[in-house]
Structures are given as C-alpha cells and as structure tokens.
Design an enzyme around this catalytic site. Structure first.
Site, PDB file in Angstrom:
ATOM      1  N   GLU A   3      28.727 -60.323  70.767  1.00  0.00           N
ATOM      2  CA  GLU A   3      29.019 -59.070  70.049  1.00  0.00           C
ATOM      3  C   GLU A   3      27.890 -58.070  70.347  1.00  0.00           C
ATOM      4  O   GLU A   3      28.088 -56.878  70.361  1.00  0.00           O
ATOM      5  CB  GLU A   3      29.101 -59.366  68.543  1.00  0.00           C
ATOM      6  CG  GLU A   3      29.802 -58.305  67.728  1.00  0.00           C
ATOM      7  CD  GLU A   3      29.814 -58.635  66.244  1.00  0.00           C
ATOM      8  OE1 GLU A   3      29.341 -59.712  65.864  1.00  0.00           O
ATOM      9  OE2 GLU A   3      30.299 -57.786  65.483  1.00  0.00           O
TER      10      GLU A   3
ATOM     11  N   ARG B  35      22.579 -72.002  65.185  1.00  0.00           N
ATOM     12  CA  ARG B  35      23.114 -72.262  63.835  1.00  0.00           C
ATOM     13  C   ARG B  35      24.260 -73.268  63.853  1.00  0.00           C
ATOM     14  O   ARG B  35      24.545 -73.902  62.840  1.00  0.00           O
ATOM     15  CB  ARG B  35      23.510 -70.943  63.164  1.00  0.00           C
ATOM     16  CG  ARG B  35      22.296 -70.269  62.540  1.00  0.00           C
ATOM     17  CD  ARG B  35      22.532 -68.841  62.188  1.00  0.00           C
ATOM     18  NE  ARG B  35      22.437 -68.002  63.375  1.00  0.00           N
ATOM     19  CZ  ARG B  35      22.975 -66.805  63.473  1.00  0.00           C
ATOM     20  NH1 ARG B  35      23.650 -66.297  62.486  1.00  0.00           N
ATOM     21  NH2 ARG B  35      22.836 -66.114  64.584  1.00  0.00           N
TER      22      ARG B  35
HETATM   23  P1  AMP Z   1      30.807 -64.322  69.584  1.00  0.00           P
HETATM   24  O1  AMP Z   1      30.497 -64.929  70.908  1.00  0.00           O
HETATM   25  O2  AMP Z   1      30.976 -62.839  69.664  1.00  0.00           O
HETATM   26  O3  AMP Z   1      31.960 -65.010  68.881  1.00  0.00           O
HETATM   27  O4  AMP Z   1      29.490 -64.504  68.687  1.00  0.00           O
HETATM   28  C1  AMP Z   1      29.261 -65.650  68.003  1.00  0.00           C
HETATM   29  C2  AMP Z   1      27.796 -66.011  67.969  1.00  0.00           C
HETATM   30  O5  AMP Z   1      26.957 -64.896  67.678  1.00  0.00           O
HETATM   31  C3  AMP Z   1      27.548 -67.041  66.881  1.00  0.00           C
HETATM   32  O6  AMP Z   1      26.627 -68.000  67.376  1.00  0.00           O
HETATM   33  C4  AMP Z   1      26.968 -66.251  65.732  1.00  0.00           C
HETATM   34  O7  AMP Z   1      25.950 -66.991  65.115  1.00  0.00           O
HETATM   35  C5  AMP Z   1      26.441 -64.968  66.354  1.00  0.00           C
HETATM   36  N1  AMP Z   1      26.934 -63.767  65.663  1.00  0.00           N
HETATM   37  C6  AMP Z   1      27.781 -62.830  66.169  1.00  0.00           C
HETATM   38  N2  AMP Z   1      28.048 -61.875  65.283  1.00  0.00           N
HETATM   39  C7  AMP Z   1      27.384 -62.204  64.165  1.00  0.00           C
HETATM   40  C8  AMP Z   1      27.292 -61.605  62.874  1.00  0.00           C
HETATM   41  N3  AMP Z   1      27.945 -60.475  62.557  1.00  0.00           N
HETATM   42  N4  AMP Z   1      26.528 -62.238  61.944  1.00  0.00           N
HETATM   43  C9  AMP Z   1      25.881 -63.379  62.249  1.00  0.00           C
HETATM   44  N5  AMP Z   1      25.921 -63.984  63.440  1.00  0.00           N
HETATM   45  C10 AMP Z   1      26.660 -63.400  64.403  1.00  0.00           C
END
Ligand code: AMP
Length: 178
Positions: A101, A64
C-alpha cells in the site's frame, strides 16, 4: 465466523493511527492486543478454528504475521514456515517482488521447508491491497505446494485485496473487516 463479543473486543483494542507511516494511510496498530493475554488467546483460537484439519503447514509473513502465525500453527499442531523480508534468510531461498500500500518490497522463503502437494495457510495481521499475500502464495506455489487458505485479523475491504487471492483459494478469512 468470529463471535460478536470477540469482534467488539478487538475493535475496542486495535488503534487507528491516521497518516502513518505516510499521509493518507490509516495505520491499524495491533500491538495493544499483546497487553491482553486473554484477548490474544481468543484471537488465536478463532483463527485456528478456521484452519483446523484443513492445512499441513502455516506460513506467516514478516513481521506481524509471525506474532499470530506461530501460535496458530502450534494450536493446529502443524509446522510453521517464515516468509521474510529480503536479505534476512540464508540460502537456499526463493524470492518474489510485490507492491505494498506504501512502496515496493521483496519477500523470501527457504526452499526446503514445505513439501510439494502440501496444503498451506498463509497468515498475516492485515490484508490491504493483497500484494504481499499474493507474493507469498506465489512462493508457496513455486514449490509445488498449494495456498489453500488465507487468514488475517483485519481486511481493508475497500482495497479489494481478496480479488488477488481468489485465484488461489476462496477460503479467505478475516476477523475484522473495515
Ligand atoms: P498489502 O500487501 O497491501 O495487502 O499490505 C499488507 C501488509 O502491509 C501487511 O503486512 C500489513 O501489516 C501492512 N499494512 C498495509 N496497510 C496497513 C495499514 N493500513 N495498517 C497496518 N498495516 C498495514
């Protein structure tokens, strides 16, 4: 920095999907933005404004981060470099592992597309724990370039992802903060 009007239009457009892809995650669905070209244009203009004159390259994180990152780079008239999930890029590339996450993953970047000393904007749609973006910043810095800016459409503030990025730069921008 974003106008209240843009914030409100985005808040109305982005969908919250509870318990996707696993229980406990509030998934932010940004795809309705693409049904509204004017809103997409305004999002790009706002993100480009944050980085105007400040970076030499934009890196977008699969997938994305590509949807907005390329348009930001075009608006800034600078190159765009893809940061991809493991196994998609032909060599030469470098890799970094990171924690999501929901799960563990690995990202990769071609080694011949950014130059030592360049200032780099790292862009993704959403900042959650910051693990992905931190790994992206490591890929950039391993090549002697500098991760000087980070931008997102959305930051999930309670996960404190910004803390992981502050050691690279304090120029961290998200249009929406949840
Ligand atoms: P992080 O590494 O935990 O900051 O996760 C970020 C990545 O995971 C991004 O590429 C987001 O598109 C995806 N992502 C994580 N949590 C969500 C969420 N609650 N909703 C949508 N995309 C998420």
């Amino acid at each position: 920095m974003a106008s209240q009007d843009l914030i409100e239009r985005l808040e109305k457009t982005i969908l919250n999907i509870p318990d996707f892809p696993i229980e406990g995650i509030q998934f932010k669905d940004i795809t309705p933005i693409f049904l509204n070209p004017k809103l997409y244009e305004d999002v790009i203009a706002d993100l480009a404004k944050f980085s105007k004159g400040k970076v030499d390259v934009v890196c977008g994180i699969e997938s994305r981060g590509f949807l907005f990152g390329i348009a930001i780079a075009v608006a800034l008239e600078v190159p765009f470099v893809l940061i991809r999930k493991k196994g998609k890029l032909p060599p030469p590339f470098i890799s970094e592992e990171y924690e999501l996450e929901y799960g563990i993953s690995e990202i990769e970047m071609r080694t011949n597309q950014i130059q030592p000393g360049q200032k780099v904007l790292i862009h993704d749609d959403l900042l959650a724990t910051g693990g992905t973006t931190q790994a992206a910043a490591r890929l950039v810095e391993k090549q002697g370039a500098k991760a000087t800016q980070f931008s997102f459409l959305i930051a999930l503030k309670n996960l404190e992802g910004e803390k992981k990025l502050e050691k690279f730069s304090d120029q961290i921008y998200s249009i929406l903060n949840y």
